[in-house]
Design a protein around this motif. Sequence first.
Motif, PDB file in Angstrom:
ATOM      1  N   ARG A  51      28.321  94.078  33.628  1.00 11.77           N
ATOM      2  CA  ARG A  51      27.249  94.950  34.130  1.00 11.77           C
ATOM      3  C   ARG A  51      26.074  94.116  34.634  1.00 11.77           C
ATOM      4  N   ARG A  52      25.796  93.027  33.938  1.00 11.62           N
ATOM      5  CA  ARG A  52      24.615  92.218  34.258  1.00 11.62           C
ATOM      6  C   ARG A  52      24.804  91.372  35.516  1.00 11.62           C
ATOM      7  N   CYS A  53      25.983  90.750  35.664  1.00 12.37           N
ATOM      8  CA  CYS A  53      26.137  89.805  36.784  1.00 12.37           C
ATOM      9  C   CYS A  53      26.842  90.415  37.991  1.00 12.37           C
ATOM     10  N   VAL A  54      27.343  91.648  37.878  1.00  8.53           N
ATOM     11  CA  VAL A  54      27.934  92.398  38.990  1.00  8.53           C
ATOM     12  C   VAL A  54      28.932  91.557  39.796  1.00  8.53           C
ATOM     13  N   PRO A  55      30.032  91.147  39.179  1.00  9.14           N
ATOM     14  CA  PRO A  55      31.031  90.348  39.905  1.00  9.14           C
ATOM     15  C   PRO A  55      31.968  91.227  40.726  1.00  9.14           C
ATOM     16  N   THR A  79      33.198 100.868  31.721  1.00  4.83           N
ATOM     17  CA  THR A  79      31.778 100.807  32.057  1.00  4.83           C
ATOM     18  C   THR A  79      31.500 100.412  33.500  1.00  4.83           C
ATOM     19  N   THR A  80      32.390  99.612  34.108  1.00  6.48           N
ATOM     20  CA  THR A  80      32.209  99.200  35.504  1.00  6.48           C
ATOM     21  C   THR A  80      33.544  99.318  36.237  1.00  6.48           C
ATOM     22  N   PRO A  81      33.969 100.546  36.527  1.00 10.11           N
ATOM     23  CA  PRO A  81      35.309 100.766  37.091  1.00 10.11           C
ATOM     24  C   PRO A  81      35.526 100.152  38.462  1.00 10.11           C
ATOM     25  N   GLN A  82      34.445  99.797  39.165  1.00 10.16           N
ATOM     26  CA  GLN A  82      34.610  99.220  40.509  1.00 10.16           C
ATOM     27  C   GLN A  82      35.028  97.754  40.458  1.00 10.16           C
ATOM     28  N   VAL A  83      34.877  97.100  39.329  1.00 10.84           N
ATOM     29  CA  VAL A  83      35.216  95.678  39.203  1.00 10.84           C
ATOM     30  C   VAL A  83      36.720  95.524  39.016  1.00 10.84           C
ATOM     31  N   ARG A  84      37.318  94.590  39.757  1.00 10.52           N
ATOM     32  CA  ARG A  84      38.742  94.314  39.622  1.00 10.52           C
ATOM     33  C   ARG A  84      38.956  93.353  38.452  1.00 10.52           C
ATOM     34  N   ILE A  85      39.940  93.641  37.629  1.00 10.89           N
ATOM     35  CA  ILE A  85      40.163  92.864  36.412  1.00 10.89           C
ATOM     36  C   ILE A  85      41.484  92.107  36.502  1.00 10.89           C
ATOM     37  N   VAL A  86      41.397  90.796  36.269  1.00 11.29           N
ATOM     38  CA  VAL A  86      42.588  89.941  36.236  1.00 11.29           C
ATOM     39  C   VAL A  86      42.747  89.420  34.809  1.00 11.29           C
ATOM     40  N   ALA A  87      43.819  89.826  34.150  1.00 11.50           N
ATOM     41  CA  ALA A  87      44.099  89.328  32.810  1.00 11.50           C
ATOM     42  C   ALA A  87      44.779  87.967  32.916  1.00 11.50           C
ATOM     43  N   GLN A  99      50.012  95.382  27.820  1.00 14.04           N
ATOM     44  CA  GLN A  99      48.910  96.140  27.224  1.00 14.04           C
ATOM     45  C   GLN A  99      47.658  96.037  28.090  1.00 14.04           C
ATOM     46  N   ALA A 100      47.440  94.871  28.692  1.00 14.52           N
ATOM     47  CA  ALA A 100      46.262  94.690  29.550  1.00 14.52           C
ATOM     48  C   ALA A 100      46.350  95.586  30.775  1.00 14.52           C
ATOM     49  N   LEU A 101      47.538  95.687  31.386  1.00 12.60           N
ATOM     50  CA  LEU A 101      47.715  96.579  32.531  1.00 12.60           C
ATOM     51  C   LEU A 101      47.486  98.027  32.123  1.00 12.60           C
ATOM     52  N   GLU A 102      47.964  98.383  30.954  1.00  6.73           N
ATOM     53  CA  GLU A 102      47.766  99.746  30.460  1.00  6.73           C
ATOM     54  C   GLU A 102      46.289 100.015  30.177  1.00  6.73           C
ATOM     55  N   ALA A 103      45.548  98.966  29.799  1.00 10.32           N
ATOM     56  CA  ALA A 103      44.122  99.126  29.501  1.00 10.32           C
ATOM     57  C   ALA A 103      43.264  99.155  30.759  1.00 10.32           C
ATOM     58  N   GLY A 104      43.850  98.785  31.920  1.00 14.62           N
ATOM     59  CA  GLY A 104      43.087  98.885  33.157  1.00 14.62           C
ATOM     60  C   GLY A 104      43.036  97.646  34.021  1.00 14.62           C
ATOM     61  N   ALA A 105      43.726  96.564  33.628  1.00 17.46           N
ATOM     62  CA  ALA A 105      43.762  95.369  34.483  1.00 17.46           C
ATOM     63  C   ALA A 105      44.597  95.636  35.728  1.00 17.46           C
ATOM     64  N   GLU A 106      44.179  95.046  36.854  1.00 19.03           N
ATOM     65  CA  GLU A 106      44.934  95.184  38.100  1.00 19.03           C
ATOM     66  C   GLU A 106      45.946  94.074  38.297  1.00 19.03           C
TER      67      GLU A 106
END
Length: 213
Positions: A51-55, A79-87, A99-106
């Motif tokens: 949230r703070r650094c807006v990556p 909390t920041t659904p627009q951020v893409r997540i790489v596990a 589990q990471a993909l199920e939790a929301g990682a792309e």
Amino acid sequence: MSHCSPIRVAVVDGQPIFARGLELLLPAATDGRAQVVGFTADAAAAASLVRRCVPDLALVDLHMPAPGGIRAVAAIRRTTPQVRIVAMSDAEDLSSPLQALEAGAEAYMPKSAEPEKLLPPLLAVLDGWAVMPTQLLSTLLRPARFPPVSLDEAERALLRSIAAGRSTLEIADQMHVSDRTVKRMSAALLRKLRVSNRAQAAALAGHAGLLDD
């Protein structure tokens, strides 16, 4: 999306030396096209860091002290659904990546990847593609993981577009509807498929017969 400006990367990793290495090597290895803008070794602080650094991207190590990388992925997605997540992980076990993909990682990438090899998959993730090793994709595509789903013609067309990595705006243009309509249709489709993100939908698209004409 445009990649003219540097890709802003946040790193959530229990090993500060890994994050420091990325901070030093990633800009050099990508000719300044990617840079680390924030780091935490505390999984509980992952969401507040993002949230703070807006990556543009968050790289999350899955094997961290409690509450752990999976919880960090879920918190960032919430909390920041627009951020893409790489596990990321250096373990060979596939249960945590799933589990990471199920939790929301792309995407999922092994931590053994060299910094200069990170840019193409990171760009692909930003463009909406699901990035993962072949072995993990094969596991995702096992029929037992997905119950039979009946889709109408519009839903199949939308799923094809998602599987092809098209953006919301591209799909809206193709379907001659607003981007808001595409977002609403996509959310309904994900619920019907019982998946939580486009990466899982793309994996499901390869399941036998789902996209057959």
